[in-house]
Scaffold this motif. Sequence first.
Motif, short mmCIF file in Angstrom:
data_model
loop_
_atom_site.label_atom_id
_atom_site.label_comp_id
_atom_site.label_asym_id
_atom_site.label_seq_id
_atom_site.Cartn_x
_atom_site.Cartn_y
_atom_site.Cartn_z
N VAL A 172 0.83 -1.21 0.00
CA VAL A 172 0.00 0.00 0.00
C VAL A 172 0.86 1.26 0.00
O VAL A 172 0.64 2.20 -0.79
N VAL A 173 1.88 1.30 0.88
CA VAL A 173 2.75 2.49 0.96
C VAL A 173 3.51 2.68 -0.34
O VAL A 173 3.67 3.80 -0.85
N ARG A 174 3.97 1.59 -0.93
CA ARG A 174 4.73 1.68 -2.19
C ARG A 174 3.86 2.15 -3.35
O ARG A 174 4.28 2.98 -4.16
N ASP A 175 2.62 1.62 -3.43
CA ASP A 175 1.76 1.92 -4.58
C ASP A 175 1.00 3.23 -4.43
O ASP A 175 0.62 3.84 -5.44
N ARG A 176 0.75 3.67 -3.19
CA ARG A 176 -0.09 4.87 -2.99
C ARG A 176 0.70 6.09 -2.55
O ARG A 176 0.11 7.08 -2.14
N SER A 177 2.02 6.02 -2.62
CA SER A 177 2.82 7.20 -2.25
C SER A 177 3.96 7.36 -3.25
O SER A 177 4.12 6.55 -4.18
N VAL A 178 4.73 8.41 -3.06
CA VAL A 178 5.86 8.65 -3.98
C VAL A 178 7.12 7.94 -3.50
O VAL A 178 8.18 8.07 -4.12
N LEU A 179 7.02 7.20 -2.41
CA LEU A 179 8.19 6.54 -1.85
C LEU A 179 8.60 5.34 -2.70
O LEU A 179 7.76 4.62 -3.24
N GLU A 211 10.41 1.50 -3.15
CA GLU A 211 10.11 0.28 -2.40
C GLU A 211 10.98 0.15 -1.16
O GLU A 211 10.48 -0.26 -0.09
N ASP A 212 12.27 0.50 -1.25
CA ASP A 212 13.14 0.33 -0.08
C ASP A 212 12.70 1.24 1.07
O ASP A 212 12.75 0.87 2.24
N ALA A 213 12.22 2.46 0.71
CA ALA A 213 11.73 3.37 1.75
C ALA A 213 10.44 2.84 2.38
O ALA A 213 10.26 2.91 3.60
N ALA A 214 9.54 2.30 1.54
CA ALA A 214 8.29 1.74 2.06
C ALA A 214 8.58 0.57 3.00
O ALA A 214 7.98 0.45 4.07
N ILE A 215 9.54 -0.28 2.61
CA ILE A 215 9.92 -1.41 3.47
C ILE A 215 10.48 -0.90 4.80
O ILE A 215 10.11 -1.39 5.87
N GLY A 216 11.36 0.10 4.72
CA GLY A 216 11.96 0.63 5.94
C GLY A 216 10.94 1.23 6.88
O GLY A 216 11.00 1.03 8.10
N VAL A 217 9.98 1.96 6.33
CA VAL A 217 8.95 2.59 7.17
C VAL A 217 8.11 1.54 7.89
O VAL A 217 7.91 1.59 9.11
N VAL A 218 7.62 0.55 7.14
CA VAL A 218 6.69 -0.43 7.72
C VAL A 218 7.39 -1.32 8.75
O VAL A 218 6.89 -1.52 9.87
N PHE A 219 8.56 -1.87 8.40
CA PHE A 219 9.14 -2.84 9.33
C PHE A 219 9.69 -2.18 10.59
O PHE A 219 9.62 -2.76 11.67
N THR A 220 10.20 -0.95 10.48
CA THR A 220 10.71 -0.31 11.68
C THR A 220 9.58 0.06 12.64
O THR A 220 9.72 -0.08 13.86
N VAL A 221 8.45 0.51 12.07
CA VAL A 221 7.31 0.87 12.92
C VAL A 221 6.75 -0.37 13.61
O VAL A 221 6.48 -0.37 14.83
N LEU A 222 6.57 -1.47 12.85
CA LEU A 222 6.02 -2.69 13.46
C LEU A 222 7.00 -3.31 14.45
O LEU A 222 6.59 -3.83 15.50
N PHE A 223 8.29 -3.25 14.15
CA PHE A 223 9.28 -3.79 15.10
C PHE A 223 9.27 -2.98 16.40
O PHE A 223 9.35 -3.54 17.50
N ALA A 224 9.17 -1.65 16.26
CA ALA A 224 9.09 -0.80 17.45
C ALA A 224 7.84 -1.11 18.26
O ALA A 224 7.87 -1.15 19.50
N LEU A 225 6.72 -1.35 17.55
CA LEU A 225 5.48 -1.72 18.25
C LEU A 225 5.68 -3.01 19.05
O LEU A 225 5.22 -3.12 20.19
N GLY A 226 6.37 -3.96 18.45
CA GLY A 226 6.64 -5.21 19.16
C GLY A 226 7.47 -5.00 20.41
O GLY A 226 7.20 -5.58 21.47
N LEU A 227 8.49 -4.16 20.32
CA LEU A 227 9.34 -3.87 21.48
C LEU A 227 8.55 -3.17 22.58
O LEU A 227 8.75 -3.43 23.78
#
Length: 268
Positions: free
Chosen positions: A69-76, A78-94
């Motif tokens: 969704v982030v990759r297709d619906r924004s100007v970011l 793919e590597d930026a979209a991956i970085g945004v999603v996994f860091t936020v979810l990993f932080a949520l887990g911590l």
Amino acid sequence: MDRALVVAVVAAVVCGVLSCWLVLVGWSLMGDAVSHAVLPGVVLAYVLGAPFAVGALVFGLLAVALIGVVRDRSVLAEDAAIGVVFTVLFALGLVLISVTPAQTDLGHILFGNLLGVSPADLLQVLLLGAATLAVLLLKRRDLTLYAFDPTHAHAVGLSPRRLGALLLGLLAVTVVVALQAVGVVLVVAMLVLPGATARLLTDRHPRMLVLAPTLAAACAVVGIYASYYLDTASGPMIVLAQGVLFAAAALLAPARGVLRRRRPAAVA
């Protein structure tokens, strides 16, 4: 010990086969993202008393969908979209771990717990691993064509979008299989190192599909026994064995090894 050995070998074989396509497609970072993004699902499963695989699978698929969704619906990119999603979810887990310290074991989640494998865990790994391997082998020709040339795949009637989604779904399931062996932090190593090592040793994809899981399984056995005799953590020892093997291939591979390439020049 026997259950730990079986789980480690099964996880290594599944990760080894899938890593061949991840390396070819260039999705190593995606493997890193999914492996970290499942952390909140694992913690919630522990808190709710549910099988951790259910939580991990849900958040693994959720991470893949959010990245799309982030990759297709924004100007970011793919590597930026991956970085945004996994860091936020990993932080949520911590954060979830920090507020529920009594219910969760940080070390087991992050680094695996091979010696604590229960019969139910073993059955779960065997079923998920067998299902993932069956799908990968049945779809190997389509996935290989998609990895090498998505345009050609589309021209012969295949859907690159569906094949990509299938590969991502299998990635999420494979992460769940390997979590018990090496934990959230080191799953990505098992998803990248076998395929990268096999790629250094051969140019033929069918040979990669044999070499990668074989080498990964051998490293799992070596890592388990090394951890037993050295009294160290088993998951990191498995990854360390794979790292040593990759370094040896990078130096000594017949066609791509650094030392092999330099030898003719030195003689001349």
